[in-house]
Write an enzyme that holds these catalytic residues in place. Structure first.
Site, PDB file in Angstrom:
ATOM      1  N   ARG A  22      18.314  62.463 -17.460  1.00 48.82           N
ATOM      2  CA  ARG A  22      18.206  61.417 -18.490  1.00 48.82           C
ATOM      3  C   ARG A  22      17.583  60.147 -17.917  1.00 48.82           C
ATOM      4  NH1 ARG A  22      19.216  56.129 -19.523  1.00 48.82           N
ATOM      5  NH2 ARG A  22      21.259  56.298 -18.498  1.00 48.82           N
ATOM      6  N   ASP A  23      18.285  59.499 -17.017  1.00 48.64           N
ATOM      7  CA  ASP A  23      17.840  58.217 -16.471  1.00 48.64           C
ATOM      8  C   ASP A  23      16.528  58.363 -15.713  1.00 48.64           C
ATOM      9  OD1 ASP A  23      17.697  55.643 -15.453  1.00 48.64           O
ATOM     10  OD2 ASP A  23      19.781  55.548 -14.884  1.00 48.64           O
ATOM     11  N   HIS A 214      27.371  52.724 -10.516  1.00 52.26           N
ATOM     12  CA  HIS A 214      25.988  53.174 -10.693  1.00 52.26           C
ATOM     13  C   HIS A 214      25.081  52.168  -9.989  1.00 52.26           C
ATOM     14  CE1 HIS A 214      22.689  54.920 -13.363  1.00 52.26           C
ATOM     15  NE2 HIS A 214      22.115  53.824 -12.893  1.00 52.26           N
ATOM     16  N   HIS A 216      21.418  50.972  -8.030  1.00 47.36           N
ATOM     17  CA  HIS A 216      19.977  51.136  -7.847  1.00 47.36           C
ATOM     18  C   HIS A 216      19.623  50.707  -6.435  1.00 47.36           C
ATOM     19  CE1 HIS A 216      18.565  51.295 -12.308  1.00 47.36           C
ATOM     20  NE2 HIS A 216      19.730  51.892 -12.145  1.00 47.36           N
ATOM     21  N   CYS A 247      15.585  50.980 -14.560  1.00 48.16           N
ATOM     22  CA  CYS A 247      15.567  50.321 -15.870  1.00 48.16           C
ATOM     23  C   CYS A 247      14.166  49.826 -16.199  1.00 48.16           C
ATOM     24  CB  CYS A 247      16.544  49.143 -15.884  1.00 48.16           C
ATOM     25  SG  CYS A 247      16.540  48.229 -17.441  1.00 48.16           S
ATOM     26  N   ASN A 256      17.056  54.786  -8.917  1.00 52.56           N
ATOM     27  CA  ASN A 256      18.501  54.860  -8.736  1.00 52.56           C
ATOM     28  C   ASN A 256      18.857  55.248  -7.305  1.00 52.56           C
ATOM     29  OD1 ASN A 256      19.707  54.741 -11.629  1.00 52.56           O
ATOM     30  ND2 ASN A 256      17.993  56.151 -11.821  1.00 52.56           N
TER      31      ASN A 256
END
Length: 314
Positions: A22-23, A214, A216, A247, A256
């Site tokens: 997804r990300d 989470h 990065h 993002c 990430n």
């Protein structure tokens, strides 16, 4: 409380949660074919992850790379013990996700007012109201609800975020009955002492919530921040295979935390991740062909610590 062979505190197996499907894929200009997505997720499912974020039920116009969400969720092979989650922005997205029998929905908003308006085109209060409607729509379905809070550790427009704002939002969602909260370092502004302090306080205030971190790697601190969160007792971590993703609305943001780098480090330090490192490395090696470019992963470039090379010719 037990300890790893190196003396680090742990309550048992860590929970590694993969977000690349997804990300990662949502940020790629090259569309990853549906069959390739399904094959990729199936390979991940066999690797021992606690959770896989498989897709996003957003508008295909907003995220064209994930326009095949229903097909992906219907056709992947689900492994027992793996939670399959999907990002859901609104009630319509929740209805789509529920029709695909997801195990969990992941809702997103930012602690930063400026970032929330930039990313979601609404105020924080408007986001909370919209996500409350989603919670109401999902409640009673036996589908778990996680909320990811962006820019917890800093906003590139506003700067430092008052931790009180973080905990106030966590409390509002806790009162709405969500199962978990993810604290997101959306633009890689977090640093270890900050992470440890916020994580420790969050766990103290909300012991009933599943807390995920989470990170990065924008400024190269994702692994150091992971160790800081571990010191605070956190045992759930998002990561993205190959280090892909990030993002798109955060200036300067990069990928990430890299899953194979994270698992490699944790296993060397004696933690039980439950993840098959060889398996995820094999999956990571397929990424450049899928997305059309190299990935940031240092482990793919250098190999694991136990890799051996022939001696140079004398």
């Amino acid at each position: 409380m037990t300890s790893t062979p190196n003396g680090n505190p742990t309550n048992g197996r860590l929970h590694i949660q993969e977000v690349a499907p997804r990300d990662g894929f949502q940020n790629e200009s090259q569309f990853v074919e549906t069959e390739d997505k399904i094959r990729f997720i199936d390979a991940l499912s066999a690797c021992g992850y606690a959770k896989i974020e498989a897709t996003s039920f957003t508008s295909p116009k907003a995220i064209p790379g994930l326009r095949d969400a229903e097909i992906v969720m219907h056709e992947i092979t689900r492994h027992p013990g793996v939670v399959y989650t999907a990002l859901v922005p609104n009630v319509r997205g929740a209805e789509r996700a529920l029709s695909c029998k997801v195990d969990e929905v992941n809702l997103v908003m930012s602690v930063s007012e400026t970032h929330n308006r930039s990313n979601l085109r609404m105020s924080r209060d408007e986001s909370f109201a919209q996500l409350s409607d989603v919670i109401d729509a999902v409640r009673g379905s036996h589908v778990a609800i996680n909320v990811s809070l962006s820019t917890v550790f800093g906003c590139p427009m506003e700067g430092d975020i008052d931790p009180y704002e973080v905990f106030e939002l966590m409390d509002r969602f806790a009162q709405r009955g969500v199962n978990g909260i993810t604290l997101c370092d959306t633009t890689g502004m977090a640093y270890p002492s900050q992470v440890e302090a916020i994580s420790r306080r969050a766990k103290s205030l909300f012991p009933q919530l599943e807390l995920t971190l989470h990170f990065h790697n924008t400024r190269g601190m994702a692994l150091a921040n992971t160790m800081a969160a571990l010191r605070a007792g956190v045992d759930r971590f998002d990561a993205s295979l190959g280090g892909i993703g990030g993002c798109p609305y955060a200036p300067g943001a990069s990928g990430n935390a890299c899953t194979e780098e994270l698992v490699h480090m944790l296993q060397l330090d004696g933690y039980d991740t439950g993840v098959d490192l060889a398996g995820i490395l094999a999956a990571a090696q397929t990424l450049p062909a899928l997305i059309g470019h190299d990935v940031p992963s240092q482990i793919l470039k250098a190999g694991t610590r136990d890799r051996r090379h022939p001696a140079p010719c004398q």
